[in-house]
Motif scaffolding. Structure first.
Motif, PDB file in Angstrom:
ATOM      1  N   ILE A  21       9.099  15.965 -10.421  1.00  0.00           N
ATOM      2  CA  ILE A  21       9.170  16.876  -9.816  1.00  0.00           C
ATOM      3  C   ILE A  21      10.082  17.581  -8.033  1.00  0.00           C
ATOM      4  O   ILE A  21      10.460  18.603  -7.686  1.00  0.00           O
ATOM      5  CB  ILE A  21       8.494  17.790 -10.300  1.00  0.00           C
ATOM      6  N   HIS A  22       9.143  16.149  -8.026  1.00  0.00           N
ATOM      7  CA  HIS A  22       8.700  16.392  -6.437  1.00  0.00           C
ATOM      8  C   HIS A  22      10.604  15.866  -5.774  1.00  0.00           C
ATOM      9  O   HIS A  22      11.262  16.391  -4.811  1.00  0.00           O
ATOM     10  CB  HIS A  22       8.458  15.184  -5.035  1.00  0.00           C
ATOM     11  N   ASN A  23      10.668  15.154  -6.293  1.00  0.00           N
ATOM     12  CA  ASN A  23      12.154  14.541  -6.031  1.00  0.00           C
ATOM     13  C   ASN A  23      13.388  15.375  -6.373  1.00  0.00           C
ATOM     14  O   ASN A  23      14.577  15.480  -5.676  1.00  0.00           O
ATOM     15  CB  ASN A  23      12.323  13.537  -6.335  1.00  0.00           C
ATOM     16  N   ALA A  24      13.203  16.720  -7.329  1.00  0.00           N
ATOM     17  CA  ALA A  24      14.253  17.116  -7.664  1.00  0.00           C
ATOM     18  C   ALA A  24      14.048  18.198  -6.124  1.00  0.00           C
ATOM     19  O   ALA A  24      15.719  18.258  -6.370  1.00  0.00           O
ATOM     20  CB  ALA A  24      13.670  18.281  -9.050  1.00  0.00           C
ATOM     21  N   LEU A  25      12.676  18.706  -6.034  1.00  0.00           N
ATOM     22  CA  LEU A  25      12.506  19.071  -5.369  1.00  0.00           C
ATOM     23  C   LEU A  25      13.171  19.228  -3.683  1.00  0.00           C
ATOM     24  O   LEU A  25      13.549  19.771  -2.940  1.00  0.00           O
ATOM     25  CB  LEU A  25      11.128  19.809  -4.905  1.00  0.00           C
ATOM     26  N   LEU A  26      13.288  17.669  -3.098  1.00  0.00           N
ATOM     27  CA  LEU A  26      13.628  16.671  -1.931  1.00  0.00           C
ATOM     28  C   LEU A  26      14.936  16.673  -2.310  1.00  0.00           C
ATOM     29  O   LEU A  26      16.050  17.613  -0.972  1.00  0.00           O
ATOM     30  CB  LEU A  26      13.630  15.554  -1.600  1.00  0.00           C
TER      31      LEU A  26
END
Length: 180
Positions: free
Chosen positions: A160-165
């Protein structure tokens, strides 16, 4: 006349009695601690605000009725405009403020419920602790199962963090292209 609490029913079910006996007894809370605990409970706060909302609605209707009667008498020429009447907008504002508080309580209660459901869904079983080995339940997770569950939750959070970044980089790139 003070109302007395209803008598508690005595259960004849031995399993219910055993469950009640096995539950840890909490020391009684002082009045201040109990009040603080109730202040944080959105359902209790909602129940406490309902009588205030009823009174506020009665006040709004009463003020509206008085204002209608006063305006009617002025329109009919019976009274002059020098009489004082309560302001309808203040009563209505108080009513809306209570409605807003009730809405917040309901939203908070709903959020607490959905968080509790999600918690039970994603971590339904307890991990036995080393300090209390005698309380191992059949539904308990082993430590290795617990670790694998936590690792999967961490990897999901990283995804999720990578997708948001990635999304934020795309948005930042589009805004820079639009500026140029």
């Amino acid at each position: 006349m003070a109302s007395q609490p209803p008598p508690q029913a005595v259960s004849t079910n031995p399993a219910a009695h055993q469950a009640a006996v096995l539950q840890p007894q909490q020391p009684p809370l002082g009045p201040q601690q109990q009040q603080q605990q109730q202040d944080f409970d959105p359902v209790h706060r909602f129940k406490m605000l309902i009588p205030q909302l009823k009174e506020s609605l009665q006040s709004v209707m009463s003020v509206a009725s008085q204002n209608f009667a006063h305006n009617t008498s002025i329109d009919n020429g019976v009274k002059s405009n020098d009489g004082t009447v309560q302001r309808f907008d203040k009563s209505l504002e108080e009513f809306y403020a209570l409605c807003d508080q009730l809405e917040l309580c309901l939203r908070l209660a709903h959020e607490c419920l959905s968080q509790s459901i999600d918690s039970a869904k994603h971590s339904p079983n307890l991990v036995p602790t080393a300090t209390k080995p005698d309380t191992v339940q059949t539904e308990s997770l082993s430590y290795s199962q617990y670790l694998s569950m936590i690792k999967s939750q961490i990897s999901c959070a990283k995804d999720i963090h990578n997708a948001l970044l990635e999304c934020s980089k795309k948005i930042a790139g589009k805004t820079q292209q639009a500026i140029l």
